[in-house]
Design a protein around this motif. Structure first.
Motif, short mmCIF file in Angstrom:
data_model
loop_
_atom_site.label_atom_id
_atom_site.label_comp_id
_atom_site.label_asym_id
_atom_site.label_seq_id
_atom_site.Cartn_x
_atom_site.Cartn_y
_atom_site.Cartn_z
N ASN A 47 -8.86 17.36 -7.34
CA ASN A 47 -9.23 17.82 -6.00
C ASN A 47 -8.07 17.69 -5.03
O ASN A 47 -8.24 17.41 -3.85
CB ASN A 47 -10.44 17.01 -5.50
N GLY A 48 -6.88 17.93 -5.56
CA GLY A 48 -5.64 17.79 -4.79
C GLY A 48 -5.63 18.62 -3.51
O GLY A 48 -5.02 18.23 -2.52
N ASP A 49 -6.32 19.75 -3.54
CA ASP A 49 -6.35 20.60 -2.33
C ASP A 49 -7.00 19.87 -1.16
O ASP A 49 -6.75 20.19 -0.01
CB ASP A 49 -7.08 21.92 -2.62
N LEU A 50 -7.85 18.88 -1.47
CA LEU A 50 -8.52 18.12 -0.40
C LEU A 50 -7.76 16.85 -0.02
O LEU A 50 -7.83 16.39 1.11
CB LEU A 50 -9.94 17.71 -0.86
N PHE A 51 -7.05 16.26 -1.00
CA PHE A 51 -6.38 14.99 -0.74
C PHE A 51 -4.92 15.14 -0.29
O PHE A 51 -4.39 14.28 0.40
CB PHE A 51 -6.43 14.10 -1.99
N ALA A 52 -4.29 16.21 -0.75
CA ALA A 52 -2.89 16.46 -0.37
C ALA A 52 -2.64 17.97 -0.50
O ALA A 52 -2.14 18.43 -1.53
CB ALA A 52 -1.93 15.67 -1.25
N PRO A 53 -2.98 18.72 0.55
CA PRO A 53 -2.86 20.18 0.45
C PRO A 53 -1.45 20.67 0.14
O PRO A 53 -1.29 21.79 -0.32
CB PRO A 53 -3.33 20.65 1.83
N ASP A 54 -0.43 19.83 0.37
CA ASP A 54 0.93 20.27 0.03
C ASP A 54 1.19 20.21 -1.47
O ASP A 54 2.23 20.63 -1.94
CB ASP A 54 1.97 19.41 0.78
N GLY A 55 0.22 19.69 -2.23
CA GLY A 55 0.34 19.69 -3.69
C GLY A 55 0.92 18.41 -4.27
O GLY A 55 0.94 18.24 -5.47
N LYS A 56 1.41 17.49 -3.40
CA LYS A 56 2.02 16.27 -3.93
C LYS A 56 1.06 15.08 -3.80
O LYS A 56 1.25 14.18 -2.97
CB LYS A 56 3.34 15.99 -3.22
N VAL A 57 0.06 15.08 -4.64
CA VAL A 57 -0.99 14.05 -4.57
C VAL A 57 -0.43 12.67 -4.88
O VAL A 57 -0.70 11.69 -4.18
CB VAL A 57 -2.14 14.39 -5.56
N LEU A 58 0.36 12.58 -5.94
CA LEU A 58 0.85 11.26 -6.38
C LEU A 58 1.86 10.68 -5.41
O LEU A 58 1.88 9.47 -5.20
CB LEU A 58 1.42 11.36 -7.80
N GLU A 59 2.68 11.53 -4.83
CA GLU A 59 3.67 11.04 -3.86
C GLU A 59 2.94 10.46 -2.64
O GLU A 59 3.31 9.41 -2.13
CB GLU A 59 4.58 12.19 -3.43
N ARG A 60 1.88 11.13 -2.22
CA ARG A 60 1.17 10.71 -1.01
C ARG A 60 0.22 9.54 -1.26
O ARG A 60 0.08 8.65 -0.42
CB ARG A 60 0.41 11.92 -0.47
#
Lengths: 228, 82
Positions: free
Chosen positions: A167-180
């Motif tokens: 659900n990366g579009d909701l948690f980090a819309p820039d696509g970098k979920v793990l970095e954020r």
């Protein structure tokens, strides 16, 4: 026997097609992609792709096996010298972060992939669970981690990470979920599985009871302004 | 870099090898205590147990996955086809 230049060129084209398909899958999804999309992205004819991969299933399987192998190997390399759960979790995230867009597609689509491709996906989890289990067994005696089976602790972690990626579009819309979110998720997970010693338990209970008394004496409660 | 012929694990340091014998083509996890290589059925049971213990898979699903993985490895290509 030395390879002819024709053989070498054929191998190079195959490698190029695998890499192009990997990049295309990462951006557009695996099962949404047609062979003609790969041909167009690689700048070759449709026939050239079929010459190397007889079916779409063959192409998907080889791309997924190749890149899952790379991810598993990278994770293994990073995790093999780890001596704490926290280090293993960091190594895991570092290993998949390099391949995050493709890995995310696998999180979402793995159940629908050809069987051999799905096996390759599970093998990444095995590379991580191997080191997770190894370190956990070693630290068991030190009572640092909740007394739950290895599989429960491992699946709790994988479930958490995969939920954020899927659900990366909701948690980090820039696509970098793990970095954020990666570091925070490690921190929360470690707190969650932490084994509470008797001393820590007493400290926590004393703190909670003190906090409770302060809340009871809070001016806004006395003034009757509480919404609760 | 050597890769274990029995389970596919990369072997990069002496402790990855049985009894630290780097001439071996199989890893420490695929060896018996005396350093000899485990049989197909021993390894299948070991891999199945590993999948159940660390990932909580169903026993039959784990056994089938382990067998499919082993069928791709040099030590078991022929055995698995029998």
């Amino acid at each position: 026997m030395k390879k002819t230049s024709r053989q070498l060129q054929k191998e190079q084209t195959r490698e190029f097609l695998l890499k192009t398909a990997y990049e295309y899958f990462s951006e557009h999804g695996i099962l949404n992609t047609r062979m003609s999309d790969i041909a167009q992205a690689a700048g070759v004819s449709h026939g050239t792709v079929f010459l190397h991969f007889a079916t779409q299933e063959a192409l998907v399987t080889e791309v997924v096996e190749t890149y899952c192998g790379k991810i598993a190997l990278r994770t293994h390399e990073l995790a093999k010298s780890c001596t704490s759960i926290q280090e293993v979790l960091s190594a895991h995230l570092e290993g998949i972060q390099e391949y995050e867009p493709f890995y995310t597609r696998l999180v979402i689509e793995n159940r629908l992939l050809p069987p051999a491709a799905r096996d390759a996906w599970i093998n990444i989890q095995s590379a991580v669970s191997f080191h997770f289990g190894r370190v956990l067994e070693r630290t068991r005696g030190e009572k640092q981690v909740a007394a739950l089976p290895v599989s429960a602790l491992f699946n709790l972690w994988i479930g958490l990470i995969h939920h954020y990626l899927a659900n990366g579009d909701l948690f980090a819309p820039d696509g970098k979920v793990l970095e954020r979110h990666g570091d925070t998720l490690i921190e929360y997970y470690m707190k969650l599985i932490h084994y509470e010693t008797e001393e820590e338990k007493h400290g926590r209970e004393a703190h909670e009871s003190q906090k409770g008394e302060m809340l009871l004496r809070a001016p806004w409660r006395e003034a009757g302004r509480s919404a609760f | 870099m050597k890769t274990c012929i029995s389970c596919g694990m990369p072997m990069t340091k002496p402790s990855d090898f049985p009894l630290e014998d780097e001439s071996k083509d199989y890893c420490v996890y695929c060896a018996r205590p005396d350093g000899s290589m485990q049989s197909y059925s021993e390894k299948l049971a070991g891999m199945t147990g590993f999948l159940i213990r660390t990932q909580g898979l169903d026993e039959e699903a784990a056994r089938q996955l382990a067998a499919r993985n082993m069928a791709k490895l040099p030590a078991w290509k022929t055995t698995a086809a029998d």
